[in-house]
Write a protein that holds these residues in place. Structure first.
Motif, PDB file in Angstrom:
ATOM      1  N   HIS A  79       8.896  -0.809  -8.717  1.00  0.00           N
ATOM      2  CA  HIS A  79      10.110  -0.241  -8.755  1.00  0.00           C
ATOM      3  C   HIS A  79      11.462  -0.412  -9.736  1.00  0.00           C
ATOM      4  CE1 HIS A  79       8.399  -2.092  -5.075  1.00  0.00           C
ATOM      5  NE2 HIS A  79       8.357  -0.900  -4.981  1.00  0.00           N
ATOM      6  N   THR A  80      12.503   0.215  -9.158  1.00  0.00           N
ATOM      7  CA  THR A  80      13.803   0.030 -10.529  1.00  0.00           C
ATOM      8  C   THR A  80      14.651  -1.550  -9.966  1.00  0.00           C
ATOM      9  OG1 THR A  80      13.452   2.406  -9.923  1.00  0.00           O
ATOM     10  CG2 THR A  80      15.510   1.133 -11.376  1.00  0.00           C
ATOM     11  N   PRO A  81      14.754  -2.297 -10.921  1.00  0.00           N
ATOM     12  CA  PRO A  81      14.675  -2.954 -10.611  1.00  0.00           C
ATOM     13  C   PRO A  81      16.762  -3.231 -10.872  1.00  0.00           C
ATOM     14  CG  PRO A  81      14.602  -3.028 -13.305  1.00  0.00           C
ATOM     15  CD  PRO A  81      14.195  -2.252 -12.403  1.00  0.00           C
ATOM     16  N   HIS A  82      17.388  -3.824 -10.952  1.00  0.00           N
ATOM     17  CA  HIS A  82      18.985  -4.042 -10.767  1.00  0.00           C
ATOM     18  C   HIS A  82      20.004  -4.288 -12.197  1.00  0.00           C
ATOM     19  CE1 HIS A  82      23.635  -4.076  -9.725  1.00  0.00           C
ATOM     20  NE2 HIS A  82      22.139  -4.256  -8.079  1.00  0.00           N
ATOM     21  N   ARG A  83      19.908  -2.194 -12.141  1.00  0.00           N
ATOM     22  CA  ARG A  83      19.567  -2.182 -13.615  1.00  0.00           C
ATOM     23  C   ARG A  83      21.514  -2.655 -14.186  1.00  0.00           C
ATOM     24  NH1 ARG A  83      19.110   4.693 -13.189  1.00  0.00           N
ATOM     25  NH2 ARG A  83      19.377   4.012 -11.594  1.00  0.00           N
ATOM     26  N   ARG A  84      22.627  -2.432 -13.274  1.00  0.00           N
ATOM     27  CA  ARG A  84      24.090  -3.496 -13.615  1.00  0.00           C
ATOM     28  C   ARG A  84      23.746  -4.919 -13.907  1.00  0.00           C
ATOM     29  NH1 ARG A  84      27.759   0.112 -10.117  1.00  0.00           N
ATOM     30  NH2 ARG A  84      27.699   2.045 -10.452  1.00  0.00           N
ATOM     31  N   LEU A  85      22.546  -5.276 -12.901  1.00  0.00           N
ATOM     32  CA  LEU A  85      22.732  -7.192 -13.238  1.00  0.00           C
ATOM     33  C   LEU A  85      21.870  -7.233 -14.267  1.00  0.00           C
ATOM     34  CD1 LEU A  85      21.680  -8.737  -9.065  1.00  0.00           C
ATOM     35  CD2 LEU A  85      23.814  -8.760 -11.322  1.00  0.00           C
ATOM     36  N   ILE A  86      21.030  -6.323 -14.577  1.00  0.00           N
ATOM     37  CA  ILE A  86      20.780  -6.134 -16.196  1.00  0.00           C
ATOM     38  C   ILE A  86      21.502  -6.618 -16.933  1.00  0.00           C
ATOM     39  CG2 ILE A  86      19.333  -5.204 -17.762  1.00  0.00           C
ATOM     40  CD1 ILE A  86      17.245  -4.529 -15.281  1.00  0.00           C
ATOM     41  N   LEU A  87      22.568  -5.347 -17.240  1.00  0.00           N
ATOM     42  CA  LEU A  87      23.269  -5.544 -18.154  1.00  0.00           C
ATOM     43  C   LEU A  87      24.393  -6.120 -17.815  1.00  0.00           C
ATOM     44  CD1 LEU A  87      25.010  -3.641 -20.368  1.00  0.00           C
ATOM     45  CD2 LEU A  87      26.678  -2.270 -17.963  1.00  0.00           C
ATOM     46  N   LEU A  88      25.051  -7.079 -16.692  1.00  0.00           N
ATOM     47  CA  LEU A  88      24.992  -8.076 -16.352  1.00  0.00           C
ATOM     48  C   LEU A  88      25.097  -8.767 -17.444  1.00  0.00           C
ATOM     49  CD1 LEU A  88      28.319  -9.485 -15.495  1.00  0.00           C
ATOM     50  CD2 LEU A  88      26.681  -9.647 -13.320  1.00  0.00           C
ATOM     51  N   TRP A  89      23.372  -9.545 -17.047  1.00  0.00           N
ATOM     52  CA  TRP A  89      22.972 -10.569 -17.762  1.00  0.00           C
ATOM     53  C   TRP A  89      22.676 -10.664 -19.524  1.00  0.00           C
ATOM     54  CZ3 TRP A  89      24.072 -14.933 -15.611  1.00  0.00           C
ATOM     55  CH2 TRP A  89      24.197 -15.418 -13.785  1.00  0.00           C
ATOM     56  N   PHE A  90      22.984  -9.510 -19.806  1.00  0.00           N
ATOM     57  CA  PHE A  90      23.034  -8.713 -21.117  1.00  0.00           C
ATOM     58  C   PHE A  90      24.607  -9.543 -21.569  1.00  0.00           C
ATOM     59  CE2 PHE A  90      24.248  -6.779 -24.735  1.00  0.00           C
ATOM     60  CZ  PHE A  90      23.548  -7.147 -25.753  1.00  0.00           C
ATOM     61  N   VAL A  91      25.155  -8.945 -21.299  1.00  0.00           N
ATOM     62  CA  VAL A  91      26.834  -9.624 -21.566  1.00  0.00           C
ATOM     63  C   VAL A  91      26.880 -10.930 -21.694  1.00  0.00           C
ATOM     64  CG1 VAL A  91      29.801  -9.519 -20.966  1.00  0.00           C
ATOM     65  CG2 VAL A  91      27.382  -7.493 -20.718  1.00  0.00           C
ATOM     66  N   VAL A  92      26.781 -11.408 -20.590  1.00  0.00           N
ATOM     67  CA  VAL A  92      26.532 -13.198 -19.956  1.00  0.00           C
ATOM     68  C   VAL A  92      25.478 -13.421 -20.810  1.00  0.00           C
ATOM     69  CG1 VAL A  92      26.149 -15.299 -18.829  1.00  0.00           C
ATOM     70  CG2 VAL A  92      27.018 -13.174 -17.722  1.00  0.00           C
ATOM     71  N   GLY A  93      24.210 -12.846 -21.940  1.00  0.00           N
ATOM     72  CA  GLY A  93      23.038 -13.805 -22.480  1.00  0.00           C
ATOM     73  C   GLY A  93      24.353 -14.250 -24.286  1.00  0.00           C
ATOM     74  N   ALA A  94      24.780 -13.006 -24.573  1.00  0.00           N
ATOM     75  CA  ALA A  94      25.269 -12.539 -25.826  1.00  0.00           C
ATOM     76  C   ALA A  94      26.350 -13.677 -25.663  1.00  0.00           C
ATOM     77  CB  ALA A  94      25.555 -10.811 -25.855  1.00  0.00           C
ATOM     78  N   ALA A  95      27.386 -14.060 -25.104  1.00  0.00           N
ATOM     79  CA  ALA A  95      28.784 -14.126 -24.742  1.00  0.00           C
ATOM     80  C   ALA A  95      28.481 -15.979 -24.614  1.00  0.00           C
ATOM     81  CB  ALA A  95      29.600 -13.941 -23.331  1.00  0.00           C
ATOM     82  N   LEU A  96      27.225 -16.326 -23.833  1.00  0.00           N
ATOM     83  CA  LEU A  96      27.474 -17.534 -25.102  1.00  0.00           C
ATOM     84  C   LEU A  96      26.423 -18.047 -25.710  1.00  0.00           C
ATOM     85  CD1 LEU A  96      24.646 -18.404 -20.996  1.00  0.00           C
ATOM     86  CD2 LEU A  96      27.569 -18.961 -21.613  1.00  0.00           C
ATOM     87  N   SER A  97      25.314 -17.124 -26.423  1.00  0.00           N
ATOM     88  CA  SER A  97      25.024 -17.219 -27.487  1.00  0.00           C
ATOM     89  C   SER A  97      25.728 -16.836 -28.249  1.00  0.00           C
ATOM     90  CB  SER A  97      23.872 -16.169 -28.306  1.00  0.00           C
ATOM     91  OG  SER A  97      22.729 -15.718 -27.538  1.00  0.00           O
ATOM     92  N   ALA A  98      27.097 -16.283 -28.761  1.00  0.00           N
ATOM     93  CA  ALA A  98      27.820 -16.222 -29.134  1.00  0.00           C
ATOM     94  C   ALA A  98      29.389 -17.734 -29.464  1.00  0.00           C
ATOM     95  CB  ALA A  98      29.234 -15.432 -29.012  1.00  0.00           C
ATOM     96  N   ILE A  99      29.311 -17.991 -28.223  1.00  0.00           N
ATOM     97  CA  ILE A  99      30.156 -19.528 -28.145  1.00  0.00           C
ATOM     98  C   ILE A  99      29.216 -20.082 -28.677  1.00  0.00           C
ATOM     99  CG2 ILE A  99      30.800 -21.234 -26.540  1.00  0.00           C
ATOM    100  CD1 ILE A  99      31.688 -18.675 -24.686  1.00  0.00           C
ATOM    101  N   GLY A 100      27.714 -20.782 -28.335  1.00  0.00           N
ATOM    102  CA  GLY A 100      26.834 -22.005 -28.795  1.00  0.00           C
ATOM    103  C   GLY A 100      26.795 -21.553 -30.608  1.00  0.00           C
ATOM    104  N   ILE A 101      26.843 -20.408 -31.210  1.00  0.00           N
ATOM    105  CA  ILE A 101      26.048 -20.006 -32.766  1.00  0.00           C
ATOM    106  C   ILE A 101      27.876 -20.786 -33.133  1.00  0.00           C
ATOM    107  CG2 ILE A 101      26.440 -18.770 -34.558  1.00  0.00           C
ATOM    108  CD1 ILE A 101      24.129 -17.309 -33.027  1.00  0.00           C
ATOM    109  N   ALA A 102      28.891 -20.537 -32.519  1.00  0.00           N
ATOM    110  CA  ALA A 102      31.179 -20.378 -32.899  1.00  0.00           C
ATOM    111  C   ALA A 102      31.108 -22.475 -32.695  1.00  0.00           C
ATOM    112  CB  ALA A 102      31.407 -19.889 -32.476  1.00  0.00           C
ATOM    113  N   THR A 103      30.316 -23.245 -31.741  1.00  0.00           N
ATOM    114  CA  THR A 103      30.203 -24.346 -31.466  1.00  0.00           C
ATOM    115  C   THR A 103      29.871 -25.183 -32.796  1.00  0.00           C
ATOM    116  OG1 THR A 103      31.012 -24.003 -29.085  1.00  0.00           O
ATOM    117  CG2 THR A 103      30.116 -26.473 -29.968  1.00  0.00           C
ATOM    118  N   ILE A 104      28.112 -24.447 -33.025  1.00  0.00           N
ATOM    119  CA  ILE A 104      27.695 -25.400 -33.594  1.00  0.00           C
ATOM    120  C   ILE A 104      28.480 -25.362 -35.343  1.00  0.00           C
ATOM    121  CG2 ILE A 104      25.228 -24.706 -34.956  1.00  0.00           C
ATOM    122  CD1 ILE A 104      23.546 -25.062 -32.558  1.00  0.00           C
ATOM    123  N   TYR A 105      28.741 -24.318 -35.521  1.00  0.00           N
ATOM    124  CA  TYR A 105      29.144 -23.909 -36.645  1.00  0.00           C
ATOM    125  C   TYR A 105      30.898 -24.715 -37.133  1.00  0.00           C
ATOM    126  CZ  TYR A 105      26.743 -19.728 -38.919  1.00  0.00           C
ATOM    127  OH  TYR A 105      26.130 -19.019 -39.284  1.00  0.00           O
TER     128      TYR A 105
END
Length: 260
Positions: free
Chosen positions: A224-250
């Motif tokens: 089946h074809t998964p929900h592609r927009r949600l895949i893209l949305l969680w990619f953006v969220v994951g990238a944002a969380l990673s950026a926030i986490g790295i900036a906080t640690i720095y």
């Protein structure tokens, strides 16, 4: 960004060496050695298969593969996040003597668990061939789904690692939260079969782990074809969380040594 690229080039060799050393030390005292990386998820899969297929009469097609995919992805998230909360304190001997960006400790742990997940997915492929599971072009969505899983896992882990330095009880709270998330993510059951359709849709949309596990199963096992927009949305969220986490640690890593 320049600092991130510079640190990545400088500390990536250390990351690979530390990940390999961690994997070797994990099985050094075991008679079965690396075979446990294969046996562990298989044994858990058999337990859940017996409980839900034999006792509760679950009728989901390819249920053994269904469970195995869910456990493989969950283990990556669960073991990385739970291991990251106190990872700075656990590596006190390293961080108090030499400088290393503290999020690289999480990358080491993530690489170890990612390696184990890849072994599990190799077993999934064997199981699919054995069970004659049809393959469609939708299998390509497995790759962006796994990228999302890695980004979200890393992002959540970096943020928890920061707060874990200052909050000793965060480890216990995280374990409770992960236990709740485990049962909400449909690891061993079909969410849409157990709750109302509207509630199931909500759970799959607000819970990234549940959604990504479901999307991986749908594209890999059920064509089946998964929900592609949600895949893209969680990619953006994951990238944002990673950026926030790295900036906080720095920003705060100079204070970590004082606390631990």
């Amino acid at each position: 960004m320049k600092r991130l690229i510079k640190d990545w080039r400088r500390y990536w060799p250390y990351t690979k060496y530390a990940a390999k050393s961690g994997l070797k030390s994990e099985v050094a005292s075991s008679h079965l050695s690396w075979l446990w990386w294969i046996l562990d998820p298989i044994l858990f899969m058999l337990v859940y298969w017996f409980i839900f297929m034999v006792i509760f009469g679950q009728k989901k097609e390819y249920f053994h593969i269904f469970v195995f995919v869910g456990l493989s992805m969950w283990n990556l998230f669960n073991k990385t996040v739970s291991g990251s909360v106190r990872i700075v304190a656990a590596n006190r001997a390293v961080v108090t003597k030499v400088y290393i960006p503290k999020y690289f400790l999480i990358i080491v742990l993530l690489c170890e668990n990612l390696f184990k997940m890849m072994i599990s997915f190799g077993i999934v492929i064997i199981m699919m061939l054995w069970s004659h599971v049809p393959i469609s072009w939708n299998v390509i969505y497995v790759f962006p789904v796994l990228v999302d899983l890695i980004l979200i896992t890393f992002g959540v882990s970096t943020i928890l690692a920061h707060f874990g330095v200052f909050m000793d009880d965060l480890k216990n709270l995280t374990n409770v939260g992960l236990r709740v998330l485990f049962y909400m993510s449909g690891i061993f059951y079909v969410i849409t079969d157990r709750v109302d359709a509207a509630v199931a849709t909500l759970l799959l949309r607000v819970n990234p782990i549940g959604f990504l596990i479901d999307a991986c199963r749908e594209s890999l096992v059920y064509c089946h074809t998964p929900h592609r927009r949600l895949i893209l949305l969680w990619f953006v969220v994951g990238a944002a969380l990673s950026a926030i986490g790295i900036a906080t640690i720095y920003k705060n890593e100079n204070n970590y040594v004082k606390v631990i």
